[in-house]
Write an enzyme that holds these catalytic residues in place. Structure first.
Site, short mmCIF file in Angstrom:
data_model
loop_
_atom_site.label_atom_id
_atom_site.label_comp_id
_atom_site.label_asym_id
_atom_site.label_seq_id
_atom_site.Cartn_x
_atom_site.Cartn_y
_atom_site.Cartn_z
N ASN A 57 -1.30 -5.72 -36.41
CA ASN A 57 -0.17 -4.82 -36.08
C ASN A 57 -0.59 -3.37 -36.28
O ASN A 57 -1.62 -2.98 -35.71
CB ASN A 57 1.17 -5.24 -36.72
CG ASN A 57 1.21 -5.38 -38.21
OD1 ASN A 57 0.66 -6.32 -38.76
ND2 ASN A 57 1.89 -4.49 -38.90
N ASP A 58 0.15 -2.57 -37.00
CA ASP A 58 -0.01 -1.11 -36.97
C ASP A 58 -1.46 -0.61 -37.04
O ASP A 58 -2.23 -1.07 -37.90
CB ASP A 58 0.66 -0.46 -38.18
CG ASP A 58 2.07 -0.93 -38.43
OD1 ASP A 58 2.56 -1.77 -37.69
OD2 ASP A 58 2.66 -0.43 -39.41
N PRO A 59 -1.78 0.42 -36.25
CA PRO A 59 -3.02 1.16 -36.51
C PRO A 59 -2.88 1.89 -37.85
O PRO A 59 -1.79 2.35 -38.20
CB PRO A 59 -3.10 2.17 -35.36
CG PRO A 59 -1.74 2.26 -34.80
CD PRO A 59 -1.02 0.98 -35.13
N GLN A 74 -3.54 -3.08 -39.54
CA GLN A 74 -2.93 -4.21 -40.23
C GLN A 74 -3.48 -5.49 -39.60
O GLN A 74 -3.35 -5.70 -38.39
CB GLN A 74 -1.41 -4.16 -40.07
CG GLN A 74 -0.76 -3.02 -40.82
CD GLN A 74 -0.77 -3.28 -42.31
OE1 GLN A 74 0.01 -4.05 -42.82
NE2 GLN A 74 -1.69 -2.64 -43.01
N SER A 115 0.52 -0.52 -44.35
CA SER A 115 0.07 0.62 -43.55
C SER A 115 -0.17 1.86 -44.40
O SER A 115 0.43 2.05 -45.46
CB SER A 115 1.07 0.92 -42.45
OG SER A 115 0.95 -0.08 -41.47
#
Ligand code: FRU
Length: 682
Positions: A57-59, A74, A115
């Site tokens: 998921n998130d950068p 993530q 994150s």
């Protein structure tokens, strides 16, 4: 409705239960080497970063150092759904070609690594390195699996991000919250200190802290709640605060607070908004939000009377007349006009019924209305009925704020119709709020109002900017998915891709100063076969395209076309006998729409077959830049003022693109088409 327990809200967002986190195994120190994937799997992006396998998921922690751009993210080393959160790692020399490296920061027995960001501490303010070899410092959220606490931790690397050492086992900042996460840190030269922004997710605030050494943090201020995503149950996540030149003038800069929200978005699930304003080293002061426009047209019903007049009531949800705002035990209702509205929370969610207008003849192309309340298509609904059939229907978004929405009834003008407000849902959010029904010449939707959306598509989230970019440009990358269905997207053996890296700028427009985004220049290195034609009527362009036989899944299209005529102009992409994705501009309504109704696989979520619509002022020339990959579309309109990012899961046989206009033969000033080479097998 009842408000969800706060500690569980993130997990609910992620579609998980608390029990899913009880047993944890830790990946081996030194990282995890994924096996080779073919990179030819169906829907494997050819131009967007994906890990070889597993969930992403998130950068996180994007930073440039010594010729390398680092992308952390993530990552679940153990599966294709969210879990065992660790920081995956990839590096690139040009922001386009990526090399996947071993896991940078693995999940620890005590905490999951959520994150965060990385800064290049060039003056070794932290003391983690030396003046000769300054450190990269990561600030990230550790989610304590035993008590759900979320606090901010530090780690550092002295070897170009290859290996990381956690700074002790204690957090550097713990505000005693289960919902405080996603620190983004940057150096604020004017006040000579580091600034950290992080989300207080359920409070709908961004906390701002300062530090001189990245280890001791002092509270400075809070921002929010403001804009979208502020209703109970909705989340603020992954903030970033950047300063950008206006119209390329570095002497005239403005701050932008970039914010991800889960809930309260345009199309459901997660998305991103931004705020413009000023940051003085302590406080972010937002500029006023865009004004709320009202639709022009004929007001059909404002529900200001004490009875429903000629409308017919059934059931017990409506009472004798329109409600005077919020009802007992209801969260505060806002956004309605005047002092009354239709509000079926009468005696709670369990009551049901219908409210039906008299017959009328449809005389205008749009019916605009304010809608709020439950998100239950067909059950808490506002319906248009023609010949006894529901021909248009809208529902709420599980929030008490009423937002503008509109039915396009162009094709139904002259027909006799009725409007019906329906509440048959008795569970949570079993009510609907309606007000201000206007017969209008233009579609009028909430998209025009109050909120500055960073992206008008469905699949753009958790984007943040690179630290230490070599030219000082602000470049960001987002996660190309949506929490509403991210875990169901049918790709294998990986799940989720990043967007293209995009350069951020601010430009003055007739609407005010607005964020603009365009793919980084290095994308052009992927151009293969190309076509370019200028100043020809659209019909001639069509013939040229047919003669050239433009096909393929991975294409970049640049189009500049005259919009002074009345006809709609558009592109049909990834086409076959049974599929197409249609990007269309209507110069009369000034709407740019991306129609996914026949795009491809939407079996895992109806959101994949929606039409996304946004207002784009008609300046006489439409400029589009479209990047098509095997499973996504990114549209940058008017030099990146308006962006759509969407998954696009077309069948293998659907490819290429076509041009069309609904009437007339507009002048195409420029058309460039490039096949794009894969980044994986150069
Ligand atoms: C956003 C987010 C963050 C959190 C991370 C967990 O997508 O929920 O707030 O840090 O994902 O993976």
């Amino acid at each position: 409705m009842t408000v969800k327990p706060i500690a569980a809200s993130l997990l609910l967002t992620l579609g998980l239960t608390l029990t899913a986190c009880s047993s944890v195994s830790v990946p081996p120190p030194g990282g995890f080497q994924p096996p080779n994937a073919s990179y030819n799997e169906q829907w494997r992006p050819k131009l967007h970063y994906t890990p070889q396998r597993n969930w992403m998921n998130d950068p996180n922690g994007m930073v440039y150092l010594n010729g390398e751009y680092h992308l952390f993210y993530q990552y679940n080393p153990q599966g294709i759904k969210w879990g065992h959160m660790s920081w995956g790692h990839a590096v690139s020399r040009d922001l386009i070609h990526w090399e996947e490296l071993p896991i940078a920061i693995p999940e620890a027995p005590d905490i999951a690594i959520f994150s965060g960001s990385v800064v290049y501490d060039r003056n070794n303010t932290s003391g983690f390195g030396t003046t000769a070899n300054p450190p990269l410092v990561a600030l990230f959220t550790g989610w304590n699996k035993s008590n759900n606490n979320q606090s901010q931790y530090a780690a550092y690397s002295l070897d170009q991000g290859r290996t990381w050492t956690r700074y002790g086992t204690a957090p550097v900042l713990d505000i005693g919250s289960t919902e405080s996460r996603d620190p983004k840190v940057f150096w604020h030269a004017a006040t000579s200190k580091w600034i950290m922004v992080f989300a207080r997710a359920t409070d709908h605030k961004v906390a701002i802290y300062g530090s001189t050494n990245l280890k001791n943090w002092t509270y400075l201020s809070d921002f929010g709640p403001l804009g979208a995503g502020t209703a109970p149950g909705q989340l603020w996540e992954v903030p970033d605060l950047v300063q950008l030149p206006i119209d390329g003038n570095t002497a005239n800069q403005k701050w932008a607070l970039l914010l991800s929200i889960n809930g309260g978005t345009l199309w459901g699930g997660s998305g991103m908004q931004y705020f413009l304003g000023n940051f003085n080293g302590v406080t972010f002061t937002p500029d006023p939000l865009p004004a709320v426009n009202e639709p022009g047209g004929v007001l059909y019903q404002d529900f200001e009377g004490s009875t429903y007049g000629s409308w017919t009531v059934t059931g017990n949800a409506f009472g004798a007349g329109p409600a005077q705002g919020t009802l007992p035990d209801q969260q505060v209702v806002t956004g309605y006009r005047g002092s009354r509205l239709v509000n079926t929370f009468l005696n709670g969610d369990s009551t049901t019924g219908t409210l039906t207008s008299p017959d009328f003849v449809i005389g205008k192309p749009y019916i605009s209305f304010l809608i709020g309340g439950g998100n239950h298509p067909g059950e808490t609904a506002f319906n248009l009925i023609v010949d006894g059939k529901v021909v248009r229907s809208a529902t709420g978004q599980n929030e008490e704020l009423l937002r503008w929405n509109a039915f396009d009834v162009t094709a139904l003008q002259g027909k006799t119709a009725r409007l019906q407000i329906v509440d048959t849902h008795t569970g949570q959010w079993g009510h609907i709020n309606i007000d201000q029904i206007v017969f209008s010449d233009n579609a009028f939707t909430e998209n025009d109002n109050r909120v500055l959306w960073a992206d008008f598509g469905r699949d753009f989230y958790a984007a943040s900017t690179f630290d230490n970019h070599p030219t000082g440009d602000k470049v960001w990358i987002g996660w190309m998915s949506n929490w509403q269905y991210a875990e169901k997207v049918p790709t294998y053996p990986w799940r989720s891709a990043m967007t293209l890296p995009r350069k951020l700028t601010l430009k003055t427009t007739p609407d005010g100063i607005r964020l603009h985004q365009e793919p980084v220049a290095a994308l052009t290195t992927q151009h293969a076969a190309s076509l370019k034609f200028t100043n020809l009527p659209l019909s001639q362009m069509r013939q040229n395209l047919t003669a050239a036989g433009v096909r393929g899944k991975t294409l970049e299209v640049l189009l500049e076309v005259d919009t002074t005529g009345p006809g709609s102009i558009g592109l049909k992409m990834h086409t076959s006998a049974f599929e197409e994705t249609v990007l269309q501009y209507n110069p009369i309504t000034q709407k740019l729409s991306l129609d996914h109704q026949k795009s491809g696989d939407s079996s895992f979520d109806p959101g994949l077959s929606e039409v996304h619509v946004a207002t784009l002022r008609n300046t006489g020339t439409l400029k589009l830049r479209v990047v098509l990959d095997t499973s996504s579309i990114e549209v940058f309109a008017q030099d990146g003022k308006l962006v759509f990012t969407d998954l696009l899961l077309s069948s293998p046989s659907s490819d290429g693109f076509e041009l069309y206009s609904s009437s007339g033969d507009p002048l195409v000033k420029n058309l460039e088409v490039y096949e794009l080479k894969t980044i994986w097998n150069p």
